[in-house]
Design a protein around this motif. Structure first.
Motif, PDB file in Angstrom:
ATOM      1  N   MET A  97       0.739   5.750 -20.606  1.00 50.15           N
ATOM      2  CA  MET A  97       1.737   4.890 -19.958  1.00 50.15           C
ATOM      3  C   MET A  97       2.061   3.697 -20.854  1.00 50.15           C
ATOM      4  N   LYS A  98       3.312   3.248 -20.776  1.00 50.30           N
ATOM      5  CA  LYS A  98       3.713   2.056 -21.541  1.00 50.30           C
ATOM      6  C   LYS A  98       2.903   0.856 -21.057  1.00 50.30           C
ATOM      7  N   LYS A  99       2.337   0.099 -22.019  1.00 50.40           N
ATOM      8  CA  LYS A  99       1.478  -1.052 -21.686  1.00 50.40           C
ATOM      9  C   LYS A  99       2.167  -2.021 -20.727  1.00 50.40           C
ATOM     10  N   VAL A 100       3.496  -2.176 -20.883  1.00 49.32           N
ATOM     11  CA  VAL A 100       4.237  -3.160 -20.104  1.00 49.32           C
ATOM     12  C   VAL A 100       4.236  -2.837 -18.592  1.00 49.32           C
ATOM     13  N   PHE A 101       3.996  -1.559 -18.248  1.00 50.99           N
ATOM     14  CA  PHE A 101       3.972  -1.158 -16.836  1.00 50.99           C
ATOM     15  C   PHE A 101       2.563  -1.182 -16.238  1.00 50.99           C
ATOM     16  N   GLU A 102       1.564  -1.375 -17.092  1.00 49.10           N
ATOM     17  CA  GLU A 102       0.176  -1.236 -16.633  1.00 49.10           C
ATOM     18  C   GLU A 102      -0.304  -2.473 -15.878  1.00 49.10           C
ATOM     19  N   ILE A 103      -0.924  -2.258 -14.724  1.00 46.82           N
ATOM     20  CA  ILE A 103      -1.466  -3.350 -13.916  1.00 46.82           C
ATOM     21  C   ILE A 103      -2.983  -3.271 -13.975  1.00 46.82           C
ATOM     22  N   LYS A 104      -3.614  -4.390 -14.320  1.00 52.15           N
ATOM     23  CA  LYS A 104      -5.076  -4.386 -14.433  1.00 52.15           C
ATOM     24  C   LYS A 104      -5.735  -5.279 -13.379  1.00 52.15           C
ATOM     25  N   ASP A 105      -4.946  -6.167 -12.776  1.00 51.40           N
ATOM     26  CA  ASP A 105      -5.515  -7.127 -11.832  1.00 51.40           C
ATOM     27  C   ASP A 105      -6.007  -6.421 -10.561  1.00 51.40           C
ATOM     28  N   LYS A 106      -7.299  -6.560 -10.305  1.00 54.34           N
ATOM     29  CA  LYS A 106      -7.943  -5.892  -9.159  1.00 54.34           C
ATOM     30  C   LYS A 106      -7.319  -6.285  -7.823  1.00 54.34           C
ATOM     31  N   ARG A 107      -6.993  -7.582  -7.672  1.00 53.62           N
ATOM     32  CA  ARG A 107      -6.443  -8.024  -6.387  1.00 53.62           C
ATOM     33  C   ARG A 107      -5.088  -7.379  -6.115  1.00 53.62           C
ATOM     34  N   THR A 108      -4.295  -7.217  -7.199  1.00 56.84           N
ATOM     35  CA  THR A 108      -2.986  -6.574  -7.060  1.00 56.84           C
ATOM     36  C   THR A 108      -3.160  -5.113  -6.657  1.00 56.84           C
ATOM     37  N   ILE A 109      -4.098  -4.448  -7.302  1.00 58.20           N
ATOM     38  CA  ILE A 109      -4.360  -3.033  -7.002  1.00 58.20           C
ATOM     39  C   ILE A 109      -4.878  -2.889  -5.569  1.00 58.20           C
ATOM     40  N   ASN A 110      -5.823  -3.741  -5.198  1.00 61.58           N
ATOM     41  CA  ASN A 110      -6.374  -3.657  -3.839  1.00 61.58           C
ATOM     42  C   ASN A 110      -5.314  -3.947  -2.774  1.00 61.58           C
ATOM     43  N   ALA A 111      -4.411  -4.874  -3.074  1.00 62.78           N
ATOM     44  CA  ALA A 111      -3.345  -5.199  -2.113  1.00 62.78           C
ATOM     45  C   ALA A 111      -2.504  -3.960  -1.824  1.00 62.78           C
ATOM     46  N   LEU A 112      -2.240  -3.148  -2.862  1.00 66.70           N
ATOM     47  CA  LEU A 112      -1.456  -1.927  -2.628  1.00 66.70           C
ATOM     48  C   LEU A 112      -2.271  -0.915  -1.816  1.00 66.70           C
ATOM     49  N   LEU A 113      -3.532  -0.732  -2.192  1.00 63.96           N
ATOM     50  CA  LEU A 113      -4.384   0.223  -1.464  1.00 63.96           C
ATOM     51  C   LEU A 113      -4.528  -0.175   0.001  1.00 63.96           C
ATOM     52  N   ASP A 114      -4.471  -1.480   0.271  1.00 61.27           N
ATOM     53  CA  ASP A 114      -4.650  -1.948   1.652  1.00 61.27           C
ATOM     54  C   ASP A 114      -3.357  -1.913   2.458  1.00 61.27           C
ATOM     55  N   THR A 115      -2.232  -1.615   1.808  1.00 62.14           N
ATOM     56  CA  THR A 115      -0.934  -1.615   2.470  1.00 62.14           C
ATOM     57  C   THR A 115      -0.414  -0.203   2.712  1.00 62.14           C
ATOM     58  N   VAL A 116      -0.583   0.655   1.717  1.00 57.94           N
ATOM     59  CA  VAL A 116      -0.002   2.002   1.807  1.00 57.94           C
ATOM     60  C   VAL A 116      -0.845   2.858   2.750  1.00 57.94           C
TER      61      VAL A 116
END
Lengths: 200, 200
Positions: free
Chosen positions: A1-20
């Motif tokens: 994946m292009k580096k510019v699209f990659e998300i590494k922040d745990k809180r951001t990732i968890n926020a999505l997992l907790d919403t979808v």
């Protein structure tokens, strides 16, 4: 994946997992993949889903516990002419947030842990409550007949695509077109474009 | 799957495939599954997606062409107290339409077929047009650098869950609660509940 699209922040990732509300669980049945959507809940670093004991997915998991779990929140379709003034189809795309979890599944046997997971799933999908807590003994039989599965991630990749790779000019043309089109997901998409552009 | 949720009508299945923007493609990498979301288009009995030639999915497909493709349209979350008057959590659920396609993937090499598939994908996602047709020679280079993949289904299973298994009393309670809650997907969900109840 292009580096510019990659998300590494745990809180951001968890926020999505907790919403979808659901993700797609992929299993391997010998050399054949098997994909099925499941509601799920995150607890700490782990992801849980449940199902009937005799489900096809439970049978496959018993033979091969490797899983790939995909969670998506899809945003606006970006028409090709939003960003291109040359009339080419190529810039057409869709913006999205997507998380891919590779890991190993483990069937939870302990009654209290099963109740805890199902309680967390209820709190995610029915936050207003209005039910007897899962810790209550009224659920003994239901808990016995329900399989609860834990995914222990070995890798988590997150790709959020909101035009972070575009020139300022193209980026702004897309925002203007989305404002004009004003369909259900368009405003939310503009918000995300701005948030992830600023995060660079 | 419970028979009451199973959809066999081809037109109903095709209507969903022609509406939903992306599906989740599952592949097998030796004994490990790999799941990734892709935009797709149906042409006749076949399903197509595209991507960069060097994508991970293209590399995996070259080694093992078996795929499982999952398409979902998710509807309202049904709170447990919508259908139960006993205060139990168990009736909580989410209604949905879901299609699972098992099959074999084939990389399309012919230039004209690649152009045809990408044109169909554009017509699905950007029906208002506004781009040079994919048959134009301006796309020669783009077509060469794009992989187009055909999924030849060996089985298609469709599960539409809209309370078809409920008693008339529970069914009507859910409709009333959805009318009262009136969140974005609730009205559409009522419409589907009625359509699939009548179809029984």
């Amino acid at each position: 994946m292009k580096k510019v699209f990659e998300i590494k922040d745990k809180r951001t990732i968890n926020a999505l997992l907790d919403t979808v509300e659901y993700g797609t669980l992929a299993l391997s049945n010998q050399d054949k993949p098997y994909a099925v959507p499941v509601n799920f809940v995150r607890l700490g670093e782990l992801v849980y889903f449940h199902g009937a004991l005799s489900n096809k997915k439970m049978k496959l998991l018993a033979k091969n516990p490797n899983v790939s779990f995909s969670v998506v929140n899809s945003y606006a379709v970006i028409d090709s002419f939003f960003s291109s003034t040359e009339g080419l189809a190529c810039p057409a795309t869709q913006f999205f947030k997507s998380i891919s979890i590779d890991g190993v599944a483990k069937v939870i046997e302990a009654r209290d842990m099963k109740a805890k997971v199902l309680e967390a799933l209820m709190q995610k999908l029915q936050p207003k409550g209005g039910y007897t807590p899962l810790s209550d003994s009224v659920y003994e039989k239901a808990l016995k007949s329900t399989a609860v599965v834990e995914i222990v991630p070995s890798s988590i990749r997150a790709k959020y695509k909101f035009g972070q790779n575009l020139t300022q000019e193209r980026f702004e043309r897309i925002v203007t077109h989305l404002e004009e089109r004003n369909e259900p997901k368009d405003n939310e998409t503009i918000e995300m474009m701005k948030a992830y552009k600023d995060a660079l």
